[in-house]
Motif scaffolding. Sequence first.
Motif, PDB file in Angstrom:
ATOM      1  N   ARG A 147       2.063 -13.298 -10.592  1.00  0.00           N
ATOM      2  CA  ARG A 147       2.064 -11.852 -10.393  1.00  0.00           C
ATOM      3  C   ARG A 147       0.633 -11.391 -10.621  1.00  0.00           C
ATOM      4  O   ARG A 147       0.160 -11.335 -11.763  1.00  0.00           O
ATOM      5  CB  ARG A 147       3.025 -11.190 -11.388  1.00  0.00           C
TER       6      ARG A 147
ATOM      7  N   THR B  36      -2.723  -9.031 -10.552  1.00  0.00           N
ATOM      8  CA  THR B  36      -3.101  -7.626 -10.684  1.00  0.00           C
ATOM      9  C   THR B  36      -4.270  -7.295  -9.763  1.00  0.00           C
ATOM     10  O   THR B  36      -4.700  -6.156  -9.696  1.00  0.00           O
ATOM     11  CB  THR B  36      -3.485  -7.301 -12.145  1.00  0.00           C
TER      12      THR B  36
ATOM     13  N   ASN C 122       0.008  -4.275  -2.205  1.00  0.00           N
ATOM     14  CA  ASN C 122       0.961  -4.743  -3.212  1.00  0.00           C
ATOM     15  C   ASN C 122       2.258  -5.167  -2.541  1.00  0.00           C
ATOM     16  O   ASN C 122       2.681  -4.585  -1.547  1.00  0.00           O
ATOM     17  CB  ASN C 122       1.255  -3.617  -4.217  1.00  0.00           C
TER      18      ASN C 122
ATOM     19  N   THR D  94       3.318 -12.542  -6.042  1.00  0.00           N
ATOM     20  CA  THR D  94       3.409 -11.096  -5.921  1.00  0.00           C
ATOM     21  C   THR D  94       2.061 -10.468  -6.236  1.00  0.00           C
ATOM     22  O   THR D  94       1.381 -10.889  -7.162  1.00  0.00           O
ATOM     23  CB  THR D  94       4.471 -10.550  -6.906  1.00  0.00           C
TER      24      THR D  94
ATOM     25  N   ALA E 205       0.512  -7.087  -7.511  1.00  0.00           N
ATOM     26  CA  ALA E 205       0.884  -5.839  -8.174  1.00  0.00           C
ATOM     27  C   ALA E 205      -0.374  -5.259  -8.814  1.00  0.00           C
ATOM     28  O   ALA E 205      -0.564  -5.320 -10.022  1.00  0.00           O
ATOM     29  CB  ALA E 205       1.972  -6.084  -9.206  1.00  0.00           C
ATOM     30  N   ASP E 206      -1.231  -4.719  -7.957  1.00  0.00           N
ATOM     31  CA  ASP E 206      -2.478  -4.133  -8.427  1.00  0.00           C
ATOM     32  C   ASP E 206      -2.209  -2.694  -8.854  1.00  0.00           C
ATOM     33  O   ASP E 206      -1.844  -1.861  -8.032  1.00  0.00           O
ATOM     34  CB  ASP E 206      -3.498  -4.179  -7.276  1.00  0.00           C
ATOM     35  N   PRO E 207      -2.355  -2.411 -10.158  1.00  0.00           N
ATOM     36  CA  PRO E 207      -2.029  -1.051 -10.632  1.00  0.00           C
ATOM     37  C   PRO E 207      -2.943   0.019 -10.036  1.00  0.00           C
ATOM     38  O   PRO E 207      -2.580   1.189 -10.000  1.00  0.00           O
ATOM     39  CB  PRO E 207      -2.213  -1.154 -12.154  1.00  0.00           C
TER      40      PRO E 207
ATOM     41  N   THR F 284      -0.161   3.144  -3.054  1.00  0.00           N
ATOM     42  CA  THR F 284       1.180   2.697  -2.651  1.00  0.00           C
ATOM     43  C   THR F 284       1.164   2.333  -1.180  1.00  0.00           C
ATOM     44  O   THR F 284       0.688   3.115  -0.365  1.00  0.00           O
ATOM     45  CB  THR F 284       2.199   3.818  -2.898  1.00  0.00           C
TER      46      THR F 284
END
Length: 186
Positions: free
Chosen positions: A40, A42, A95, A119, A121-123, A127
């Motif tokens: 996962r 980032t 993402n 996955t 999932a870059d904060p 979106t």
Amino acid sequence: MRTRTVATLAVVLTALLLAPAAPAAAHNSLQAATPAQDARLTAAPTTVTLRFAQRLNPEFTTIVLSDADRRKVPTGAPTVDGTAGRVTIDGPLPNGAYTVAYRVVSADGHPVQGSYRFTVADPTAPTPPAEAGTAGTPVGADAASPASAAGNGDTGPPVALIAGGLVAALAVAGTALLLLRRRRAA
Ligand SMILES: [Cu+2]
């Protein structure tokens, strides 16, 4: 004595049948990957690098990246360096869940293929448009999206469940009818 011999033979034959074919041990296999399996991240990766047990043949090395909707993500052609194969990802990855699928050949010429997921999932990433759209529009198929992102991509299980439910309902109805008939006959 005889039955024991036969039994022993049966056990040996079964073991031979069940044992993986000996050449499998000599087949190529994925040893390490970047991004790693089930990672996962980032930060979105820009390359996918797969390291194998045996040297790769550039002519028979395929690495394909696809997104959660099983759309192929544009990448360069695989480059091979000894036991490692690598593709460079064309654009920035939004993402989401991704699948890396590979197909290479073993030293004996037999193909080996496999796939794994990771996955992004870059904060700090915006979106993705697709996800923003599904949030607002009530489309029936969207219900399957989170499941496919989390586990296997099959939309099969829900259909199978519905089919199973129907079969069960029919069985219950059939049994009830049979019981009713028997009661009337008696
Ligand atoms: Cu082989």
